[in-house]
Write a protein that holds these residues in place. Structure first.
Motif, PDB file in Angstrom:
ATOM      1  N   HIS A   1     -69.960  46.762  50.458  1.00  0.00           N
ATOM      2  CA  HIS A   1     -69.237  46.332  49.257  1.00  0.00           C
ATOM      3  C   HIS A   1     -69.787  44.982  48.808  1.00  0.00           C
ATOM      4  CE1 HIS A   1     -67.151  43.668  52.039  1.00  0.00           C
ATOM      5  NE2 HIS A   1     -66.899  44.711  52.785  1.00  0.00           N
ATOM      6  N   PRO A   2     -69.498  44.594  47.578  1.00  0.00           N
ATOM      7  CA  PRO A   2     -70.024  43.310  47.087  1.00  0.00           C
ATOM      8  C   PRO A   2     -69.565  42.154  47.970  1.00  0.00           C
ATOM      9  CG  PRO A   2     -68.756  44.469  45.381  1.00  0.00           C
ATOM     10  CD  PRO A   2     -68.646  45.269  46.633  1.00  0.00           C
ATOM     11  N   PRO A   3     -70.362  41.096  48.053  1.00  0.00           N
ATOM     12  CA  PRO A   3     -69.966  39.960  48.883  1.00  0.00           C
ATOM     13  C   PRO A   3     -68.650  39.341  48.389  1.00  0.00           C
ATOM     14  CG  PRO A   3     -71.990  39.491  47.644  1.00  0.00           C
ATOM     15  CD  PRO A   3     -71.639  40.909  47.390  1.00  0.00           C
ATOM     16  N   ILE A   4     -67.910  38.787  49.321  1.00  0.00           N
ATOM     17  CA  ILE A   4     -66.616  38.164  49.002  1.00  0.00           C
ATOM     18  C   ILE A   4     -66.851  36.754  48.473  1.00  0.00           C
ATOM     19  CG2 ILE A   4     -64.452  37.324  50.008  1.00  0.00           C
ATOM     20  CD1 ILE A   4     -64.731  39.649  52.054  1.00  0.00           C
ATOM     21  N   ASP A   5     -66.110  36.370  47.468  1.00  0.00           N
ATOM     22  CA  ASP A   5     -66.196  35.012  46.918  1.00  0.00           C
ATOM     23  C   ASP A   5     -65.306  34.093  47.756  1.00  0.00           C
ATOM     24  OD1 ASP A   5     -66.281  32.663  45.550  1.00  0.00           O
ATOM     25  OD2 ASP A   5     -65.427  33.439  43.684  1.00  0.00           O
ATOM     26  N   TRP A   6     -65.876  33.563  48.824  1.00  0.00           N
ATOM     27  CA  TRP A   6     -65.091  32.742  49.755  1.00  0.00           C
ATOM     28  C   TRP A   6     -64.642  31.430  49.120  1.00  0.00           C
ATOM     29  CZ3 TRP A   6     -63.156  35.482  53.281  1.00  0.00           C
ATOM     30  CH2 TRP A   6     -63.885  36.482  53.932  1.00  0.00           C
ATOM     31  N   ARG A   7     -65.322  30.989  48.041  1.00  0.00           N
ATOM     32  CA  ARG A   7     -64.913  29.739  47.414  1.00  0.00           C
ATOM     33  C   ARG A   7     -63.478  29.835  46.904  1.00  0.00           C
ATOM     34  NH1 ARG A   7     -64.701  27.484  42.418  1.00  0.00           N
ATOM     35  NH2 ARG A   7     -65.512  29.333  41.389  1.00  0.00           N
ATOM     36  N   ASP A   8     -63.134  30.991  46.332  1.00  0.00           N
ATOM     37  CA  ASP A   8     -61.799  31.165  45.769  1.00  0.00           C
ATOM     38  C   ASP A   8     -60.836  31.862  46.720  1.00  0.00           C
ATOM     39  OD1 ASP A   8     -62.459  29.898  43.391  1.00  0.00           O
ATOM     40  OD2 ASP A   8     -63.180  31.762  42.479  1.00  0.00           O
ATOM     41  N   THR A   9     -61.357  32.585  47.702  1.00  0.00           N
ATOM     42  CA  THR A   9     -60.472  33.358  48.575  1.00  0.00           C
ATOM     43  C   THR A   9     -60.494  32.849  50.014  1.00  0.00           C
ATOM     44  OG1 THR A   9     -62.197  34.971  49.072  1.00  0.00           O
ATOM     45  CG2 THR A   9     -60.762  35.431  47.175  1.00  0.00           C
ATOM     46  N   GLY A  10     -61.169  31.740  50.261  1.00  0.00           N
ATOM     47  CA  GLY A  10     -61.275  31.222  51.624  1.00  0.00           C
ATOM     48  C   GLY A  10     -60.203  30.204  51.950  1.00  0.00           C
ATOM     49  N   VAL A  11     -60.587  29.169  52.661  1.00  0.00           N
ATOM     50  CA  VAL A  11     -59.668  28.140  53.141  1.00  0.00           C
ATOM     51  C   VAL A  11     -58.987  27.425  51.969  1.00  0.00           C
ATOM     52  CG1 VAL A  11     -59.557  25.932  54.385  1.00  0.00           C
ATOM     53  CG2 VAL A  11     -60.988  27.805  55.257  1.00  0.00           C
ATOM     54  N   LYS A  12     -57.686  27.144  52.146  1.00  0.00           N
ATOM     55  CA  LYS A  12     -56.937  26.381  51.145  1.00  0.00           C
ATOM     56  C   LYS A  12     -56.354  25.144  51.822  1.00  0.00           C
ATOM     57  CE  LYS A  12     -56.012  29.758  47.712  1.00  0.00           C
ATOM     58  NZ  LYS A  12     -57.049  30.643  48.085  1.00  0.00           N
ATOM     59  N   VAL A  13     -56.437  24.012  51.158  1.00  0.00           N
ATOM     60  CA  VAL A  13     -55.780  22.793  51.630  1.00  0.00           C
ATOM     61  C   VAL A  13     -54.648  22.488  50.660  1.00  0.00           C
ATOM     62  CG1 VAL A  13     -56.018  20.315  52.041  1.00  0.00           C
ATOM     63  CG2 VAL A  13     -57.872  21.883  52.699  1.00  0.00           C
ATOM     64  N   ILE A  14     -53.437  22.399  51.200  1.00  0.00           N
ATOM     65  CA  ILE A  14     -52.273  22.020  50.399  1.00  0.00           C
ATOM     66  C   ILE A  14     -51.925  20.588  50.795  1.00  0.00           C
ATOM     67  CG2 ILE A  14     -49.904  22.593  49.744  1.00  0.00           C
ATOM     68  CD1 ILE A  14     -51.906  24.881  49.192  1.00  0.00           C
ATOM     69  N   ARG A  15     -52.153  19.652  49.899  1.00  0.00           N
ATOM     70  CA  ARG A  15     -51.917  18.234  50.191  1.00  0.00           C
ATOM     71  C   ARG A  15     -50.435  17.956  50.388  1.00  0.00           C
ATOM     72  NH1 ARG A  15     -56.886  16.797  51.522  1.00  0.00           N
ATOM     73  NH2 ARG A  15     -58.395  17.341  49.945  1.00  0.00           N
ATOM     74  N   GLY A  16     -50.143  16.992  51.251  1.00  0.00           N
ATOM     75  CA  GLY A  16     -48.762  16.634  51.553  1.00  0.00           C
ATOM     76  C   GLY A  16     -47.969  16.225  50.340  1.00  0.00           C
ATOM     77  N   ASP A  17     -48.638  15.656  49.343  1.00  0.00           N
ATOM     78  CA  ASP A  17     -47.914  15.248  48.139  1.00  0.00           C
ATOM     79  C   ASP A  17     -47.898  16.357  47.085  1.00  0.00           C
ATOM     80  OD1 ASP A  17     -50.542  15.219  47.290  1.00  0.00           O
ATOM     81  OD2 ASP A  17     -50.526  13.137  46.610  1.00  0.00           O
ATOM     82  N   GLN A  18     -48.341  17.556  47.483  1.00  0.00           N
ATOM     83  CA  GLN A  18     -48.344  18.692  46.559  1.00  0.00           C
ATOM     84  C   GLN A  18     -47.446  19.828  47.040  1.00  0.00           C
ATOM     85  OE1 GLN A  18     -52.528  19.619  46.397  1.00  0.00           O
ATOM     86  NE2 GLN A  18     -52.943  18.104  44.796  1.00  0.00           N
TER      87      GLN A  18
END
Length: 158
Positions: free
Chosen positions: A7-24
């Motif tokens: 299958h087509p490669p996964i777009d890890w930039r948008d579907t990979g690790v997420k950082v949720i900042r403490g002030d967010q």
């Protein structure tokens, strides 16, 4: 040796690790006198499917009634303050936890959460194994009566 991708490669930039900042963190949820809660990780904010995480700030002397969370597992990490947990068929067992300590609550265990300090806010990080607000209130006469100020988080609704 080449690796073919069916299958087509996964777009890890948008579907990979997420950082949720403490002030967010998301405070856009029902607030209750005596505590403040905020969601960090859930389906809407991070795409999480199997867990929920957020912060809970509980005012001094706050106590829940006896309850359990069905088949959910819970982990509480104490950031600041002193947490007292009571558990068992008659809430006969007790343990306290302070900053840096983890508390694990297995599925179906009858328990009560308590801010053990009369004058310090209890700040915790809460992680659950699901996003459904499962709470089963139990008719147990607690050793420590629930306070007027309740411990409210996404599972312990008002």
């Amino acid at each position: 040796m080449s690796h073919s991708h069916p299958h087509p490669p996964i777009d890890w930039r948008d579907t990979g690790v997420k950082v949720i900042r403490g002030d967010q963190l998301d405070p856009n949820t029902a607030q209750t006198p005596g505590m403040n809660r905020a969601t960090a990780i859930n389906r809407a904010r991070a795409g999480a499917e199997k867990l929920w995480a957020g912060t809970v700030h509980i005012h001094p002397d706050a106590k829940t009634g006896a309850h359990h969370h069905g088949d959910l597992e819970s982990v509480i990490f104490v950031v600041k303050g002193k947490a007292r947990m009571r558990w068992g068929e008659k809430l006969e067992y007790t343990a306290e936890a302070g900053p840096g300590d983890f508390i694990y609550v297995p599925p179906y265990v009858p328990h009560q959460e308590i801010n053990a300090s009369p004058d310090e806010v209890l700040e915790c990080v809460l992680v659950r194994s699901g996003q459904e607000p499962v709470v089963v209130n139990l008719d147990i006469e607690p050793v420590e009566r629930p306070s007027e100020v309740k411990w409210i988080d996404p599972i312990h609704k008002a």
